[in-house]
Design a protein around this motif. Structure first.
Motif, mmCIF file in Angstrom:
data_model
loop_
_atom_site.group_PDB
_atom_site.id
_atom_site.type_symbol
_atom_site.label_atom_id
_atom_site.label_comp_id
_atom_site.label_asym_id
_atom_site.label_seq_id
_atom_site.Cartn_x
_atom_site.Cartn_y
_atom_site.Cartn_z
ATOM 1 N N TRP A 83 51.976 51.325 36.404
ATOM 2 C CA TRP A 83 51.666 52.735 36.193
ATOM 3 C C TRP A 83 50.879 52.980 34.911
ATOM 4 C CZ3 TRP A 83 51.392 55.831 39.996
ATOM 5 C CH2 TRP A 83 52.190 55.625 41.119
ATOM 6 N N THR A 84 51.027 52.116 33.922
ATOM 7 C CA THR A 84 50.190 52.233 32.727
ATOM 8 C C THR A 84 48.742 51.928 33.075
ATOM 9 O OG1 THR A 84 52.050 51.546 31.335
ATOM 10 C CG2 THR A 84 49.868 51.467 30.344
ATOM 11 N N ALA A 85 48.532 50.973 33.961
ATOM 12 C CA ALA A 85 47.174 50.614 34.361
ATOM 13 C C ALA A 85 46.563 51.612 35.335
ATOM 14 C CB ALA A 85 47.174 49.213 34.980
ATOM 15 N N ARG B 177 43.261 45.937 28.602
ATOM 16 C CA ARG B 177 43.986 46.526 27.471
ATOM 17 C C ARG B 177 45.493 46.510 27.729
ATOM 18 N NH1 ARG B 177 39.604 50.275 27.449
ATOM 19 N NH2 ARG B 177 40.851 51.823 28.567
ATOM 20 N N VAL B 178 45.891 46.837 28.965
ATOM 21 C CA VAL B 178 47.317 46.862 29.302
ATOM 22 C C VAL B 178 47.922 45.462 29.179
ATOM 23 C CG1 VAL B 178 48.962 47.229 31.194
ATOM 24 C CG2 VAL B 178 47.145 48.891 30.786
ATOM 25 N N THR C 80 59.630 46.327 33.908
ATOM 26 C CA THR C 80 58.359 45.880 33.346
ATOM 27 C C THR C 80 57.251 45.933 34.388
ATOM 28 O OG1 THR C 80 59.500 44.432 31.777
ATOM 29 C CG2 THR C 80 57.188 43.961 32.197
ATOM 30 N N GLY D 74 48.134 54.840 36.533
ATOM 31 C CA GLY D 74 48.672 56.192 36.641
ATOM 32 C C GLY D 74 47.659 57.301 36.535
ATOM 33 N N ASP D 75 46.870 57.339 35.448
ATOM 34 C CA ASP D 75 45.951 58.468 35.309
ATOM 35 C C ASP D 75 44.763 58.348 36.254
ATOM 36 O OD1 ASP D 75 44.899 56.338 33.836
ATOM 37 O OD2 ASP D 75 43.825 57.666 32.463
ATOM 38 N N THR E 252 56.273 49.548 34.818
ATOM 39 C CA THR E 252 55.560 50.041 33.634
ATOM 40 C C THR E 252 54.131 49.506 33.581
ATOM 41 O OG1 THR E 252 57.621 50.214 32.392
ATOM 42 C CG2 THR E 252 55.584 50.145 31.117
ATOM 43 N N LEU E 253 53.964 48.223 33.856
ATOM 44 C CA LEU E 253 52.628 47.629 33.829
ATOM 45 C C LEU E 253 51.706 48.306 34.839
ATOM 46 C CD1 LEU E 253 53.519 43.830 33.524
ATOM 47 C CD2 LEU E 253 52.183 45.160 31.868
ATOM 48 N N ARG F 89 40.557 48.784 31.495
ATOM 49 C CA ARG F 89 41.906 49.342 31.381
ATOM 50 C C ARG F 89 42.950 48.239 31.562
ATOM 51 N NH1 ARG F 89 44.276 54.018 32.806
ATOM 52 N NH2 ARG F 89 42.686 54.900 31.441
ATOM 53 N N PHE G 116 50.724 44.042 26.524
ATOM 54 C CA PHE G 116 51.956 43.413 27.010
ATOM 55 C C PHE G 116 52.204 42.080 26.310
ATOM 56 C CE2 PHE G 116 53.559 40.224 30.119
ATOM 57 C CZ PHE G 116 54.875 40.654 30.195
#
Length: 209
Positions: free
Chosen positions: A155-157, A184-185, A149, A159-160, A152-153, A181, A189
């Motif tokens: 790299w979702t926030a 939203r993440v 978790t 990564g790009d 994931t948190l 961003r 969650f």
């Protein structure tokens, strides 16, 4: 210099040498000359170039070493603050340069791969994962796999944003963009966590037949 000062000085010098020459081409001779130390002294502090690089990564690149101030704020506010600071830290010029170095050098430098593996097994991501686990134990959160978790948190926030920074020196998202961003993440969650918490109740009240 004290032992701690000598270690810090070598890490600072090694960073400049690695970024300028690359990990593969850089030598301990280069680092000792730049540091103004004998190679023997350098080896007394770090047994190999890979060990020095691992220390550099530990000192600079642990994305979850951002201090988690677990005060009276609700978990959502704490997580939002942590992720915002982690993303900002990752997008600094220094961090982006080191990630570029890793990408360029890892395929031909086993020492980098070993340093990354040691960094991972040493728990560079532990801070956020431990916080998630602690909040799950106390009942504030419901997280089945804190390590996954946490990854994931982040790299979702980030990564790009990081990918864009790696491709273009001129691309730096504004603080407002980063905050939007992360918000939203974190909101996603907590929505998912709320869904997980409701499932046992829903199934317990599901009509027979």
């Amino acid at each position: 210099m004290s032992d701690a000062e000598r270690r810090t000085h070598l890490i600072d010098v090694a960073e400049r040498v690695f970024l300028r020459r690359g990990f593969h081409a850089a030598t301990m001779d280069d680092i000792s000359r730049q540091a103004g130390m004998s190679k023997k002294t350098v080896y007394q502090v770090f047994s190999a170039k890979a060990a020095l690089f691992e220390a550099l990564l530990t000192d600079r690149c642990s994305v979850f070493t951002v201090l988690i101030e677990d005060d009276e704020r609700p978990p959502k506010a704490v997580l939002t603050d942590v992720l915002r600071r982690a993303v900002v830290h990752t997008l600094t010029e220094r961090q982006v340069a080191i990630v570029r170095l890793l990408i360029a050098e890892a395929p031909r430098s086993p020492g980098i791969v070993g340093a990354l593996e040691s960094l991972d097994t040493g728990g560079s991501k532990d801070a956020l994962a431990k916080w998630l686990a602690a909040k799950t134990v106390e009942g504030s959160l419901t997280v089945s796999d804190p390590n996954e978790t946490a990854t994931t948190l982040f790299w979702t926030a980030a990564g790009d944003f990081l990918m864009q920074a790696l491709l273009s020196d001129s691309h730096t998202p504004s603080m407002t963009t980063i905050e939007m961003r992360v918000d939203r993440v974190v909101s996603a969650f907590f929505r998912e966590m709320g869904t997980k918490r409701r499932r046992p109740i829903d199934s317990a009240h599901k009509p027979d037949g």
